[in-house]
Design an enzyme around this catalytic site. Structure first.
Site, PDB file in Angstrom:
ATOM      1  N   ASP A  82      40.018  16.150  94.611  1.00  0.00           N
ATOM      2  CA  ASP A  82      38.580  15.938  94.431  1.00  0.00           C
ATOM      3  C   ASP A  82      38.346  14.458  94.177  1.00  0.00           C
ATOM      4  O   ASP A  82      39.183  13.786  93.558  1.00  0.00           O
ATOM      5  CB  ASP A  82      38.038  16.763  93.265  1.00  0.00           C
ATOM      6  CG  ASP A  82      36.511  16.742  93.235  1.00  0.00           C
ATOM      7  OD1 ASP A  82      35.907  17.262  94.190  1.00  0.00           O
ATOM      8  OD2 ASP A  82      35.941  16.175  92.293  1.00  0.00           O
ATOM      9  N   THR A  83      37.234  13.962  94.664  1.00  0.00           N
ATOM     10  CA  THR A  83      36.895  12.544  94.532  1.00  0.00           C
ATOM     11  C   THR A  83      35.489  12.401  93.977  1.00  0.00           C
ATOM     12  O   THR A  83      34.589  13.132  94.385  1.00  0.00           O
ATOM     13  CB  THR A  83      36.985  11.835  95.903  1.00  0.00           C
ATOM     14  OG1 THR A  83      38.314  11.967  96.412  1.00  0.00           O
ATOM     15  CG2 THR A  83      36.629  10.368  95.790  1.00  0.00           C
TER      16      THR A  83
END
Length: 200
Positions: A82-83
């Site tokens: 996830d970013t």
């Protein structure tokens, strides 16, 4: 081939798929149904790092549960990531629409911000994790630049409302950290994660 053991990439991001191909990691994309409720909700008083690590972990747990119900799939390791973008403590996740994308870009204009990418790997019952943090500075953006960029639709579906591998590369004046991490998967840390898990 750096790692011979095939893995599943539980991500719909075409960028993460291309990044794994770049370093010759044999993988298949695992398209896991999105759980009911708000997509990647931000909890009250949650820091950007806590948010991105929690979200990556929740993605992995959901992918593991779904994978376990699919007897036709291989028992391969599962990788999730996830970013998110952080500006002065504020989390800029994926914009809900182009209006919010414009607001995000106005905030980022001329400013330095951080991009955090959390990676989680499941190998059997063992979990491995890593965190990549990069610092980026944007040039001051004119209203016309923001409008044109938003017209491209590129900001949608991207943390912070931009993709560094696309048109927004023209806005970046300085980057410290991992370019691939800003794209969505820190390749050095991912490779180390696979090695640390004993994959060869």
């Amino acid at each position: 081939m750096l790692i011979q053991q095939p893995i599943y990439l539980a991500s719909a991001s075409p960028r993460r798929h291309e990044l794994l191909k770049q370093i010759d990691i044999t993988h298949e994309v695992l398209i896991v149904p999105t759980p009911a409720g708000e997509d990647e909700p931000i909890h009250a008083n949650e820091s950007a790092i806590d948010y991105v690590q929690r979200t990556a972990h929740e993605k992995l747990e959901h992918a593991k549960q779904w994978h376990a119900q699919q007897p036709q799939l291989y028992p391969w390791p599962i990788l999730c990531a996830d970013t998110t973008v952080e500006l002065q403590g504020q989390i800029l996740a994926k914009p809900k629409n182009l209006q919010e994308a414009k607001a995000f870009l106005q905030l980022l204009s001329g400013q330095e911000h951080h991009v955090h990418t959390a990676m989680c790997l499941s190998v059997g019952e063992n979990h491995y994790k890593a965190l990549s943090t990069s610092t980026i500075r944007f040039k001051p953006l004119s209203p016309a630049e923001i409008d044109i960029y938003c017209q491209s639709q590129e900001p949608l579906g991207k943390a912070g409302a931009y993709g560094i591998q696309g048109m927004a590369a023209a806005f970046v004046t300085h980057l410290t950290g991992s370019y691939s991490g800003v794209m969505g998967l820190d390749l050095h840390q991912t490779y180390q994660l696979l090695l640390n898990a004993g994959l060869k």
